[in-house]
Scaffold this active site. Structure first.
Site, short mmCIF file in Angstrom:
data_model
loop_
_atom_site.label_atom_id
_atom_site.label_comp_id
_atom_site.label_asym_id
_atom_site.label_seq_id
_atom_site.Cartn_x
_atom_site.Cartn_y
_atom_site.Cartn_z
N ARG A 193 -3.12 7.25 -0.94
CA ARG A 193 -2.31 6.88 -2.12
C ARG A 193 -2.94 7.42 -3.61
NH1 ARG A 193 0.29 1.01 -3.87
NH2 ARG A 193 1.73 2.03 -2.37
N CYS A 233 11.07 -2.53 -3.50
CA CYS A 233 9.97 -2.11 -2.75
C CYS A 233 8.90 -3.22 -3.03
CB CYS A 233 9.29 -0.89 -3.10
SG CYS A 233 8.99 -0.48 -5.04
N ASP A 286 13.41 -1.09 -9.01
CA ASP A 286 11.82 -1.24 -8.77
C ASP A 286 11.36 -1.52 -10.39
OD1 ASP A 286 9.33 -0.80 -8.06
OD2 ASP A 286 9.24 1.19 -8.02
N ARG A 292 7.88 -2.21 6.50
CA ARG A 292 7.04 -1.25 6.22
C ARG A 292 6.14 -1.09 7.58
NH1 ARG A 292 5.19 0.04 0.94
NH2 ARG A 292 4.01 1.50 2.14
N HIS A 306 7.34 8.26 -2.62
CA HIS A 306 6.97 7.26 -1.90
C HIS A 306 7.61 7.07 -0.59
CE1 HIS A 306 4.96 3.54 -0.75
NE2 HIS A 306 5.28 2.67 -1.83
N GLN A 339 7.85 4.00 1.74
CA GLN A 339 8.71 2.94 1.27
C GLN A 339 10.35 3.18 2.00
OE1 GLN A 339 7.75 0.01 -0.53
NE2 GLN A 339 9.83 -0.50 0.46
N1 CP Z 1 5.80 -1.14 -1.89
C1 CP Z 1 4.41 -1.10 -1.96
O1 CP Z 1 4.28 0.06 -1.74
O2 CP Z 1 3.75 -1.92 -2.02
P1 CP Z 1 2.17 -2.01 -2.52
O3 CP Z 1 2.01 -1.32 -3.80
O4 CP Z 1 1.67 -3.34 -2.42
O5 CP Z 1 1.46 -1.33 -1.31
N1 NVA Z 2 6.98 2.58 -8.75
C1 NVA Z 2 6.10 1.52 -8.40
C2 NVA Z 2 5.81 1.17 -6.84
C3 NVA Z 2 5.04 0.51 -6.48
C4 NVA Z 2 4.96 0.10 -5.13
C5 NVA Z 2 4.75 2.33 -8.77
O1 NVA Z 2 4.41 3.59 -8.65
O2 NVA Z 2 3.55 1.53 -9.34
#
Ligand code: CP
Ligand code: NVA
Length: 304
Positions: A106, A262, A223, A290, A133, A136
């Protein structure tokens, strides 16, 4: 199933058949788990999980998934790695490839996960970058399939920010035959190249009109307006009140439409409690999926 791709960075790497197979296997894995059946398909395999940003779902679902498959997961926070002291991503990728079988990362800049994937000898999964992502969206498509019994021919409305999740959602929709209608404020549109490329494959409608986007939708998705990588705190004013998913907006979708997010959600901003806690919300199944979708993905990437 042997995937054609070594890595999953955006979702564009997978074709329709591969996505369908990952989802079908994920549904089987979910059924097995509920029946108490654990198959150690990734016994003796190790997953390295690199986190530059915080996470609840991604970390716990990958780690738990690997455990359930008989493997092992390592949580590596960026600050604790030599990366934080200037070791290159390339050298980190080469080193990790000598110890582990698969890497999930990440990161902030999408370039970083691309460099990691290029330098690693083992598969690399994007666990969220500023641009995409993909994991997701595998979980989202799985949830839609479970609830609607099909994907092709459905209409999905994306309301709010045309962000990283939205970019991967576009790929997921056009590849599986879901029509996607996206309503964002001006200046918050999804990635232009993703839209351009995807328009050749499927139906995408872009507008600044949430009511138009949700009309006759089978699935309504939003989101946060402020993603982890957004520094500016005054973004929210560009979205509210028009781009909030509330009960009156949901009423314009099909009566049996489902709501997805998400998570994490900013309740009272992009979605009201009445929607996220309401009968049309599938967000907890989505979060659970997930786990199943990523187990299926790791099995496919490791070709076992
Ligand atoms: N939806 C998602 O990726 O959640 P987290 O940021 O908690 O991993
Ligand atoms: N769009 C959000 C998704 C988190 C899972 C972010 O990047 O923070």
């Amino acid at each position: 199933m042997k995937l054609k791709t070594k890595n999953l960075l955006t979702l564009n790497e997978l074709d329709k058949k591969e996505i369908e197979e990952i989802l079908n296997n994920a549904i089987k894995l979910k059924k097995d788990l509920k029946a108490g059946i654990y198959k150690p398909l990734l016994k003796n395999k190790t997953l390295a999980m690199i986190f530059q940003k915080s996470s609840t779902r991604t970390r716990v679902s990958f780690e738990t998934g690997m455990y359930q498959l008989g493997g092992h997961a390592l949580h590596l926070s960026f600050e604790e790695l030599q990366l934080a002291r200037g070791e290159t991503i390339e050298d980190t990728a080469k080193t990790l490839s000598r110890y582990v079988n698969i890497i999930m990362a990440r990161v902030y800049s999408h370039d970083e996960v691309e460099i990691l994937a290029k330098s690693a000898a083992v598969p690399v999964i994007n666990g969220l970058s500023d641009s995409f992502h993909p994991c997701q969206i595998l979980a989202d498509l799985m949830t839609i399939k479970e609830k609607k019994k099909k994907l092709t021919g459905l209409k999905l409305a994306w309301i709010g920010d045309g962000n990283n999740v939205c970019n991967s959602m576009i790929y997921g929709c056009v590849k599986t035959g879901i029509d996607i209608s996206i309503a964002t404020p001006k200046g918050y549109e999804p990635d232009r190249n993703v839209v351009k490329e995807s328009k050749k494959v499927g139906e995408i409608q872009l507008s600044n009109d949430p009511a138009l986007a949700v009309t006759d939708a089978d699935v309504v998705v939003t989101d946060t307006f402020v993603s982890i990588h957004h520094q500016a705190t005054n973004r929210t004013k560009d979205f509210l009140p028009k781009f909030q998913v509330n009960s009156s907006l949901m009423k314009k979708a099909k009566p049996d439409a489902i709501f997805l997010h998400c998570l994490p959600a900013k309740r009272g901003q992009e979605v009201t409690n009445s929607v996220i806690d309401g009968s049309q919300s599938a967000v907890w199944d989505e979060a659970e999926n997930r786990l199943h979708a990523q187990k299926s993905l790791m099995i496919s990437l490791l070709r076992v």
